[in-house]
Design an enzyme around this catalytic site. Structure first.
Site, PDB file in Angstrom:
ATOM      1  N   TRP A 131       0.872  -1.135  -0.088  1.00  0.00           N
ATOM      2  CA  TRP A 131      -0.011   0.086   0.020  1.00  0.00           C
ATOM      3  C   TRP A 131       0.910   1.244  -0.088  1.00  0.00           C
ATOM      4  O   TRP A 131       0.623   2.246  -0.757  1.00  0.00           O
ATOM      5  CB  TRP A 131      -1.060  -0.085   1.269  1.00  0.00           C
ATOM      6  N   ASP A 174      -1.814   6.744   6.383  1.00  0.00           N
ATOM      7  CA  ASP A 174      -2.695   5.953   5.716  1.00  0.00           C
ATOM      8  C   ASP A 174      -3.239   4.684   6.764  1.00  0.00           C
ATOM      9  O   ASP A 174      -2.179   4.025   7.064  1.00  0.00           O
ATOM     10  CB  ASP A 174      -2.382   5.251   4.418  1.00  0.00           C
ATOM     11  N   LYS A 213     -12.624  -1.536   6.849  1.00  0.00           N
ATOM     12  CA  LYS A 213     -11.870  -2.744   7.890  1.00  0.00           C
ATOM     13  C   LYS A 213     -12.312  -2.179   9.370  1.00  0.00           C
ATOM     14  O   LYS A 213     -13.032  -3.406   9.724  1.00  0.00           O
ATOM     15  CB  LYS A 213     -10.423  -2.523   7.768  1.00  0.00           C
TER      16      LYS A 213
END
Lengths: 361, 361
Positions: A102, A172, A196
């Site tokens: 990511w 993030d 999530k």
């Protein structure tokens, strides 16, 4: 059917109490005669829902004054562009830490809008650790310093919040948002895709320090300008109302569970059980992640004999333990144990892992 | 409580059957043991949901081969930027028709990425009509021709599909998507925010001719490039899974109602009743919209005596007729009667309007 424990990395398991409330309210929210999906976003009812969601989130994270909380669309992937488009602010470069899949995508997208200085990378050891901040090559003139607090695919989580000095710190936090206490005041901007630890996909939460707003680069689409959304309290256009409603229910549930502090203890216990099952398996299971940097959210592990992977997944499924297959990039297994995963799920998995190792070891 | 009829312009009323099915499936979709919100977007279950939604939509609209159907985020407002960023394709300008609030916003945003040629504007008469195509000043070299088929705020709807010649025709169909039959082959690109005729907010549907893909301008964020989403079948990142699921249920419901053709007849009947109530009220109610261009989706009208506006709204609410206040930009009243508004709702409104006029006339 058997009670199911869903270890999906996202969209992921939601608290049963939240889904039950959403079910009860589906046709008629609080006597309004409407489903939340049918409400005008500017009507009294939805304004109450989004207001409560924001206030509960602010309380859960102790968001200080001077920060805007935004409910946006496009996921973390759209933030990969919005962050540089809004925060480069006339500077030439931004600092990024590369800890896996990511971070790499964030770096790739940011490179399209400015110069990216990768201050440290864990690629040398297969993204199995967080580089010590002592070796980071930070630029004191950087527009901001970006990192990914938890790598969902690699299973690596920062055990510390980086010290960025006077440079705004951007994170993030998609896959460990609300899973442990953090000091928001240390950050310039935090973003987190909802699917999530927050709620359904289609929502991304942004917490941004107000002095960073209003400097979007020329050519930034209106919808990608944080200032536009901040000015309109996330109502510049129709927001994703149902995902925001569910997120609000999750925030209320979190408060009932002892807030983020309660969750952190719960998450530590769950992760502890699972890593213990791995490390005490005499090598039948193993994890490549450095001990201090093992994720409390995504427990990534391998079987000694890769040929057993499919059997493991199939046998687990028969016990109601699903979505355990690792991401194709790293292979092996992954058990995602976000806030909403009950400890019973982890215990069931640990029990199964023991039996499986005994049978096939 | 009284049965409620919700005339909101969007998010708007959804079919009761859809909400009832969503309610029944909330904790356990089709025996999967999961809520749709908890499903991995790459799992078998959700792949089936998104596949069925796309196929049902293709069937409902008879989408020809050579078109991609995309499920994206950011609403029509984000499309205002994505259209020029992707379709200018090296050309210098695009043609836009200006029929009201939403066209104006599309024009304003497009102007940030290229030259906009406004081929016709209805501003001269307060956006109360659709300019006859005979007077449009179209540029045969334009990158595309953009129009807004239904102006949600002004209550003006195109009674025809423009002839764009060889120039790709682009339409913001947010508020009349799936409400009447259209020939998709006439269009280069159609987009529609979901929260009127499709489902919950947080989803925008794009139907795009494949030859228009792959020409995004430099600096286009990855998430704003149609080609990226087309290549990934709307799965470049996590899509808004729950809104897509609800949209899929709406598509199935539409098929059961006789498809778009059945809806068009139903919508014509509803709008006919309402406009008749307005035009036969001896001036107690009136609409400023030219007869041929009156929207079948958003019926905008005024009371002769503006001082009665608040009383009208309050009395209507007592009868369970809610969200009738007009948009602040145009004032007066607005009854949005999308596909999911049953004819009983319109009859109840018409009945109330007659009584109110009788009492206060």
């Amino acid at each position: 059917m058997t009670k199911l424990f869903n270890f999906s990395a996202g969209p992921a398991v939601l608290p049963h109490a939240v889904l039950a409330e959403a079910q009860a309210d589906m046709l008629d929210w609080h006597g309004s005669g409407m489903s939340v999906m049918e409400m005008s976003h500017r009507g009294r009812e939805f304004m109450e829902i989004i207001h409560d969601a924001e206030q509960d989130l602010r309380q859960l994270m102790a968001v200080p004054a001077g920060y805007k909380v935004l409910f946006l669309q496009g996921g973390a992937s759209q933030q990969f562009a919005m962050v540089p488009m809004n925060l480069l602010a006339g500077k030439t470069s931004a600092d990024y830490v590369n800890t896996g899949h990511w971070s790499k995508l964030a770096i790739k997208e940011a490179s399209r809008f400015g110069k990216v200085n990768v201050v440290a990378s864990a690629e040398d050891r297969g993204f199995s650790y967080v580089p010590d901040q002592g070796v980071w090559q930070c630029d004191p003139e950087a527009a901001y310093l970006h990192y990914t607090s938890n790598e969902t695919i690699g299973g690596v989580q920062f055990p510390f919040v980086p010290d960025a000095g006077k440079v705004p710190l951007v994170c993030d936090m998609s896959s460990d948002f609300l899973s442990r206490e953090i000091d928001v005041a240390k950050f310039g901007l935090i973003y987190a895709g909802a699917q999530k630890n927050i709620g359904p996909s289609g929502l991304v939460v942004v917490i941004v320090r107000e002095d960073l707003l209003g400097q979007a680069m020329p050519g930034t689409p209106t919808m990608l300008d944080y200032q536009v959304h901040a000015n309109a309290d996330s109502m510049y256009n129709t927001p994703p109302t149902y995902p925001i409603y569910i997120a609000g229910l999750v925030f209320k549930w979190l408060k009932e569970q002892g807030g983020v502090k309660g969750m952190a203890a719960h998450n530590g216990e769950k992760a502890g059980l699972l890593y213990h099952a791995i490390t005490s398996s005499n090598g039948f299971y193993s994890t490549h992640v450095a001990e201090a940097d093992r994720s409390q959210m995504n427990v990534v592990f391998r079987l000694k004999d890769e040929a057993l992977d499919e059997v493991f997944v199939a046998e687990a499924k028969k016990r109601g333990l699903v979505q355990l297959k690792g991401h194709r990039v790293v292979g092996g297994m992954r058990a995602s144990i976000y806030n909403a995963m009950p400890i019973e799920g982890v215990k069931a998995l640990v029990g199964f892992m023991g039996e499986f190792a005994h049978q096939h070891g």
